[in-house]
Scaffold this motif. Sequence first.
Motif, PDB file in Angstrom:
ATOM      1  N   LEU A 115       0.869  -1.181   0.000  1.00 56.59           N
ATOM      2  CA  LEU A 115       0.000   0.000   0.000  1.00 56.59           C
ATOM      3  C   LEU A 115       0.900   1.224   0.000  1.00 56.59           C
ATOM      4  CD1 LEU A 115      -2.684   1.590   0.416  1.00 56.59           C
ATOM      5  CD2 LEU A 115      -2.402   1.191   2.876  1.00 56.59           C
ATOM      6  N   ILE A 116       0.726   2.090  -1.001  1.00 55.19           N
ATOM      7  CA  ILE A 116       1.510   3.327  -1.084  1.00 55.19           C
ATOM      8  C   ILE A 116       0.597   4.498  -0.740  1.00 55.19           C
ATOM      9  CG2 ILE A 116       2.849   4.853  -2.579  1.00 55.19           C
ATOM     10  CD1 ILE A 116       3.493   2.379  -4.308  1.00 55.19           C
ATOM     11  N   ILE A 117       1.037   5.325   0.222  1.00 53.50           N
ATOM     12  CA  ILE A 117       0.240   6.485   0.656  1.00 53.50           C
ATOM     13  C   ILE A 117       1.009   7.753   0.312  1.00 53.50           C
ATOM     14  CG2 ILE A 117      -1.042   7.496   2.579  1.00 53.50           C
ATOM     15  CD1 ILE A 117      -0.399   4.830   4.137  1.00 53.50           C
ATOM     16  N   ASP A 118       0.478   8.542  -0.590  1.00 50.30           N
ATOM     17  CA  ASP A 118       1.107   9.810  -0.976  1.00 50.30           C
ATOM     18  C   ASP A 118       0.057  10.652  -1.673  1.00 50.30           C
ATOM     19  OD1 ASP A 118       2.781  11.872  -2.229  1.00 50.30           O
ATOM     20  OD2 ASP A 118       4.458  10.559  -1.770  1.00 50.30           O
ATOM     21  N   ASP A 119       0.043  11.955  -1.386  1.00 47.79           N
ATOM     22  CA  ASP A 119      -0.952  12.815  -2.043  1.00 47.79           C
ATOM     23  C   ASP A 119      -0.591  13.088  -3.491  1.00 47.79           C
ATOM     24  OD1 ASP A 119       1.217  14.261  -0.863  1.00 47.79           O
ATOM     25  OD2 ASP A 119       0.163  16.121  -1.292  1.00 47.79           O
ATOM     26  N   SER A 120       0.635  12.811  -3.897  1.00 42.89           N
ATOM     27  CA  SER A 120       1.054  13.014  -5.284  1.00 42.89           C
ATOM     28  C   SER A 120       0.941  11.705  -6.061  1.00 42.89           C
ATOM     29  CB  SER A 120       2.510  13.504  -5.320  1.00 42.89           C
ATOM     30  OG  SER A 120       3.046  13.328  -6.614  1.00 42.89           O
ATOM     31  N   ALA A 121       0.094  11.712  -7.096  1.00 39.14           N
ATOM     32  CA  ALA A 121      -0.045  10.516  -7.933  1.00 39.14           C
ATOM     33  C   ALA A 121       1.269  10.204  -8.646  1.00 39.14           C
ATOM     34  CB  ALA A 121      -1.168  10.727  -8.956  1.00 39.14           C
ATOM     35  N   VAL A 122       2.006  11.256  -9.003  1.00 37.55           N
ATOM     36  CA  VAL A 122       3.303  11.046  -9.660  1.00 37.55           C
ATOM     37  C   VAL A 122       4.253  10.333  -8.702  1.00 37.55           C
ATOM     38  CG1 VAL A 122       5.355  12.231 -10.555  1.00 37.55           C
ATOM     39  CG2 VAL A 122       3.081  12.971 -11.271  1.00 37.55           C
ATOM     40  N   MET A 123       4.290  10.772  -7.438  1.00 39.60           N
ATOM     41  CA  MET A 123       5.209  10.140  -6.486  1.00 39.60           C
ATOM     42  C   MET A 123       4.777   8.709  -6.174  1.00 39.60           C
ATOM     43  SD  MET A 123       8.082  10.469  -5.133  1.00 39.60           S
ATOM     44  CE  MET A 123       8.363  12.168  -5.631  1.00 39.60           C
ATOM     45  N   ARG A 124       3.450   8.460  -6.160  1.00 40.27           N
ATOM     46  CA  ARG A 124       3.004   7.068  -5.956  1.00 40.27           C
ATOM     47  C   ARG A 124       3.531   6.190  -7.090  1.00 40.27           C
ATOM     48  NH1 ARG A 124      -2.082   9.581  -4.635  1.00 40.27           N
ATOM     49  NH2 ARG A 124      -3.041   8.832  -6.555  1.00 40.27           N
ATOM     50  N   LYS A 125       3.525   6.743  -8.296  1.00 41.96           N
ATOM     51  CA  LYS A 125       4.033   5.999  -9.451  1.00 41.96           C
ATOM     52  C   LYS A 125       5.545   5.772  -9.324  1.00 41.96           C
ATOM     53  CE  LYS A 125       3.512   4.462 -13.763  1.00 41.96           C
ATOM     54  NZ  LYS A 125       2.668   3.301 -14.072  1.00 41.96           N
TER      55      LYS A 125
ATOM     56  N   LEU B 161      -1.923  -7.392   3.085  1.00 43.36           N
ATOM     57  CA  LEU B 161      -0.749  -6.540   2.848  1.00 43.36           C
ATOM     58  C   LEU B 161       0.539  -7.127   3.439  1.00 43.36           C
ATOM     59  CD1 LEU B 161      -2.082  -2.928   3.544  1.00 43.36           C
ATOM     60  CD2 LEU B 161      -1.364  -3.872   1.349  1.00 43.36           C
ATOM     61  N   ASN B 162       1.642  -6.863   2.740  1.00 42.08           N
ATOM     62  CA  ASN B 162       2.969  -7.220   3.242  1.00 42.08           C
ATOM     63  C   ASN B 162       3.807  -5.992   3.576  1.00 42.08           C
ATOM     64  OD1 ASN B 162       2.237  -9.274   0.789  1.00 42.08           O
ATOM     65  ND2 ASN B 162       3.049 -10.338   2.588  1.00 42.08           N
ATOM     66  N   LEU B 163       3.385  -4.821   3.044  1.00 42.25           N
ATOM     67  CA  LEU B 163       4.213  -3.617   3.195  1.00 42.25           C
ATOM     68  C   LEU B 163       3.342  -2.372   3.025  1.00 42.25           C
ATOM     69  CD1 LEU B 163       7.166  -2.347   3.254  1.00 42.25           C
ATOM     70  CD2 LEU B 163       7.051  -2.411   0.754  1.00 42.25           C
ATOM     71  N   ILE B 164       3.646  -1.349   3.833  1.00 42.65           N
ATOM     72  CA  ILE B 164       3.027  -0.034   3.664  1.00 42.65           C
ATOM     73  C   ILE B 164       4.153   0.985   3.497  1.00 42.65           C
ATOM     74  CG2 ILE B 164       1.609   1.780   4.711  1.00 42.65           C
ATOM     75  CD1 ILE B 164       0.233  -0.476   6.364  1.00 42.65           C
ATOM     76  N   VAL B 165       4.032   1.830   2.470  1.00 39.94           N
ATOM     77  CA  VAL B 165       5.003   2.898   2.237  1.00 39.94           C
ATOM     78  C   VAL B 165       4.244   4.216   2.303  1.00 39.94           C
ATOM     79  CG1 VAL B 165       6.684   3.878   0.645  1.00 39.94           C
ATOM     80  CG2 VAL B 165       6.382   1.404   0.742  1.00 39.94           C
ATOM     81  N   SER B 166       4.696   5.140   3.145  1.00 40.86           N
ATOM     82  CA  SER B 166       3.922   6.376   3.341  1.00 40.86           C
ATOM     83  C   SER B 166       4.782   7.632   3.309  1.00 40.86           C
ATOM     84  CB  SER B 166       3.175   6.322   4.680  1.00 40.86           C
ATOM     85  OG  SER B 166       2.428   7.504   4.884  1.00 40.86           O
ATOM     86  N   ASP B 167       4.206   8.668   2.711  1.00 38.70           N
ATOM     87  CA  ASP B 167       4.753  10.022   2.775  1.00 38.70           C
ATOM     88  C   ASP B 167       4.402  10.603   4.150  1.00 38.70           C
ATOM     89  OD1 ASP B 167       5.833  12.468   2.030  1.00 38.70           O
ATOM     90  OD2 ASP B 167       4.079  13.095   0.882  1.00 38.70           O
ATOM     91  N   ILE B 168       4.974  11.744   4.505  1.00 36.67           N
ATOM     92  CA  ILE B 168       4.575  12.419   5.754  1.00 36.67           C
ATOM     93  C   ILE B 168       3.660  13.609   5.459  1.00 36.67           C
ATOM     94  CG2 ILE B 168       5.412  13.861   7.653  1.00 36.67           C
ATOM     95  CD1 ILE B 168       7.597  11.915   8.160  1.00 36.67           C
TER      96      ILE B 168
END
Lengths: 165, 127
Positions: free
Chosen positions: B4-14, B51-58
Motif C-alpha cells: 500500500l503506497i500512501i502519498d498525495d502526489s499521484a506522480v510520487m506514488r508511481k 498486505l505485506n508492506l506499507i510505504v507512506s509520505d509524511i
Amino acid sequence: MPQTLDATRDLVAVINDTALIDQTVEEVIGLMVGAPVTVIESSVSPSDAPITLTAVIGLAGALSGAFNVIINESGARQITSGLMGMEITELDDTVFDGLGEITNVLAGAWKKKIPELSAACLLSVPTVVAGTRYDIHKKTSTIQIARSYGFNDSAFTIRLYGEHP
Amino acid sequence: MRALIIDDSAVMRKVVERALRQSGIDFTEVLQASNGEEALEALRGDAANKLNLIVSDINMPVMDGLQFLETRRDQNLAPGVPVVMITTEGSEPFVLRAIAAGARGYICKPFTAEQVKERVIPLLGAA
C-alpha cells in the motif's frame, strides 16, 4: 545579544550560499529525473511567453518565505517524464503534480543541508501556477536568491526569498 | 506480495511503485491511497489481511503520515505489516516520532530504487 546577531548573520550567509542550492539541484534532478544540470546565466521568467509554470513551496519557522521553481511547459513535461519513466506529451494535472513534487523535494533536500533549518523550517504542500505574462508579487525580503539551471534542452530558475526571524 | 503506497502526489506514488517493482520482489498488487485517512479506511477493510508492506509520505493534506502511523497504532490496524516512510522531512524529530509511532524504515527524498530495495527487503524477510 551580539552573539545572537552574529549567529543570525552566519545563518543568512549560509542560506545565501548558492553552492548549496547548486549541489541540491544536481543531486535531485540527477537522481529523480536522470538528467545532468548546468548553472546558466539566463533566467526563466513568468512574463515569458508561451505558458510558464511556477511551483511554490511556502517556508515557515526559522525561515519564512517561499521556494519557487519557474519553468516553461516543455521543461515541466520533461521533468515529469523523467520522474515517471514515460513520455508526457500534454500539459495536464500530472505535469502540475510532477513539478510540485520535484519542487517539494528540492526545497526539502536544500533545507536538510542547513542544520539550523532542517527541523526548524517547515514546508507547505506545493502550489503550481500556470499562465502567460504574469507577475509574482512578494514582500521585500532580506534573503533573495535566484539561480538558473539548464537540463536536456530546457531550463528552470529557482527563486528563494524569505526572512530569518 | 502486496503493498500500500500512501502519498498525495499521484506522480510520487508511481515513482515509488516503480522503485518497488525494480527491487526484484514480485508485487502482485500495489494499492494506493492519497492520504492517511484513505489508508486507514483500506486497513479497516479486507486489505489489512493481504498486505505485506506499507510505504507512506509524511506531508499530506487531510491526514498526514505521522497521524496515520499513530492512529494505526492506537487502533491496532494491520499491526504486523511493516511501514516505511518516504519523505522530504528527514530531520531527527520527524524520524524519532515516526519510529515511536511504529515506522520500521525511513527513506529521504530524493531516493534511488537501490535505497528502496535495501530498506524494504529486510523488512519483508522479517514479516
